[in-house]
Design an enzyme around this catalytic site. Sequence first.
Site, mmCIF file in Angstrom:
data_model
loop_
_atom_site.group_PDB
_atom_site.id
_atom_site.type_symbol
_atom_site.label_atom_id
_atom_site.label_comp_id
_atom_site.label_asym_id
_atom_site.label_seq_id
_atom_site.Cartn_x
_atom_site.Cartn_y
_atom_site.Cartn_z
ATOM 1 N N THR A 145 0.822 -1.201 0.000
ATOM 2 C CA THR A 145 0.000 0.000 0.000
ATOM 3 C C THR A 145 0.858 1.252 0.000
ATOM 4 O O THR A 145 1.930 1.283 0.621
ATOM 5 C CB THR A 145 -0.934 0.027 1.233
ATOM 6 O OG1 THR A 145 -1.549 1.314 1.339
ATOM 7 C CG2 THR A 145 -0.170 -0.228 2.521
ATOM 8 N N SER A 186 -1.683 3.575 10.476
ATOM 9 C CA SER A 186 -2.613 2.675 11.169
ATOM 10 C C SER A 186 -1.893 1.357 11.415
ATOM 11 O O SER A 186 -0.804 1.116 10.873
ATOM 12 C CB SER A 186 -3.864 2.423 10.318
ATOM 13 O OG SER A 186 -3.552 1.590 9.199
ATOM 14 N N TYR A 188 -2.896 -1.496 10.310
ATOM 15 C CA TYR A 188 -2.856 -2.152 8.999
ATOM 16 C C TYR A 188 -1.643 -1.705 8.200
ATOM 17 O O TYR A 188 -0.899 -2.537 7.659
ATOM 18 C CB TYR A 188 -4.138 -1.836 8.231
ATOM 19 C CG TYR A 188 -3.997 -1.979 6.734
ATOM 20 C CD1 TYR A 188 -3.891 -3.238 6.147
ATOM 21 C CD2 TYR A 188 -3.933 -0.861 5.906
ATOM 22 C CE1 TYR A 188 -3.734 -3.377 4.778
ATOM 23 C CE2 TYR A 188 -3.789 -0.986 4.549
ATOM 24 C CZ TYR A 188 -3.683 -2.243 3.978
ATOM 25 O OH TYR A 188 -3.514 -2.369 2.624
ATOM 26 N N HIS A 189 -1.433 -0.403 8.095
ATOM 27 C CA HIS A 189 -0.290 0.095 7.336
ATOM 28 C C HIS A 189 1.035 -0.331 7.976
ATOM 29 O O HIS A 189 2.031 -0.546 7.284
ATOM 30 C CB HIS A 189 -0.364 1.621 7.217
ATOM 31 C CG HIS A 189 -1.492 2.099 6.376
ATOM 32 N ND1 HIS A 189 -2.603 2.722 6.910
ATOM 33 C CD2 HIS A 189 -1.720 2.036 5.043
ATOM 34 C CE1 HIS A 189 -3.447 3.036 5.940
ATOM 35 N NE2 HIS A 189 -2.940 2.619 4.796
ATOM 36 N N LYS A 192 2.010 -3.750 6.714
ATOM 37 C CA LYS A 192 2.572 -3.698 5.369
ATOM 38 C C LYS A 192 4.017 -3.197 5.404
ATOM 39 O O LYS A 192 4.847 -3.610 4.582
ATOM 40 C CB LYS A 192 1.719 -2.790 4.477
ATOM 41 C CG LYS A 192 0.305 -3.294 4.241
ATOM 42 C CD LYS A 192 0.268 -4.540 3.376
ATOM 43 C CE LYS A 192 -1.154 -4.866 2.949
ATOM 44 N NZ LYS A 192 -1.221 -5.980 1.996
#
Length: 405
Positions: A145, A186, A188-189, A192
């Site tokens: 991302t 976040s 989530y980030h 990644k």
Amino acid sequence: MKIAILGGDGFCGWPTSLHLSNQGHEVHIIDNLSRRWIDTELGVQSLTPMDSIQERCRIWKQTSGETIHFHLLDLAKEYERLKAWMIEHKPDAIVHFAEQRAAPYSMKSDRHKVYTVNNNVNATHNLIAAVVESGIDPHIVHLGTMGVYGYSTIGAPIPEGYLDVSIDTPNGPKHQEILYPTRPGSVYHMTKSLDQILFQFYAHNDGLRVTDLHQGIVWGTHTDQTRRHEQLINRFDYDGDYGTVLNRFLIQAAIGYPLTVHGTGGQTRAFIHIQDSVRCIELALSDAPKAGDRVKIFNQMTETHRVRDLAELVSKLTGAEIKYLPNPRKEAAENELIVDNDQFLALGLNPTTLADGLLEEVVEVAKKYAHRIDRSRVPAVSAWTKDIAGRVDHDPEGKALKSVS
């Protein structure tokens, strides 16, 4: 090629599976169907009705004559089964989508943070370890991302993965190439960002061949393959956790809901249409690194826009009202975003931009399935901190009963 699509039942995974199968590749979907269970947890459903993955594959076979194989397997929890699958099937390429993909969902509670880290990081590391231990040499294409970079206002273009730096030493300045610094916004980030480090280590240590795609926000509904039959339609998320910003604006406009812009709307984001997303996977697969090469990193996006500009565009197209709300995210109110995407353009990507026709297509899909929308699930209410949670607007339409006492 024999290609394993990890997470092939998902929003990006399903149209990618169809696209690659349509090109004559032998496609195997590996998925634990967790995204469907999250729908159950959240009490929300895809705007578009989705059949079971087995039925989807049957309809694709009936429509195209091509077979997509499905394997129910949890990458994050079933390492030995995953390794055995790799040894048996020996895929030429692996496309890795199998991660919890929503930043708001990853920030809902401590439980969601723990789940996102356990699922995403374990899935990636189990995949890498299984590839190394099985002795196969597939090209791994990972969907990352743009959000790993954060959204700074530095004003310089974000390069494709690597940054040339000069380091002062006692013997004078030395030049070195490093991974572009991450600043995840976040949990989530953050996962990644951790993926990047795992890939870098195993590419150096074991000669793993990896392409990491830093993708922008995906919008749109159909690809050439999903248009072929109603039962091949892709999932379409509109809720505050999984719906992406432009798709949410278009759905809100279709049902007469205010376009919910959080904060000033000055957040600049990178975007890509779903058709371009699957095309980029195809291009990345055709340009594999060699064993011993560094991880190849692409910025997978086609254009950038401010959120308020998108809202104004959709409002002009549909006549929808725009409503500015407190921002549930912890982020800068305004930011610039300049991104290099030269590699995909050089490989032949012809970008799809925000043409009115495609925007209207999304609105038409939303109107067709409007009866499936639960308006109470539209607001984005997952807050980044407890302090921010107290300012979140749960009722953008102003329909809740008001106390007069």
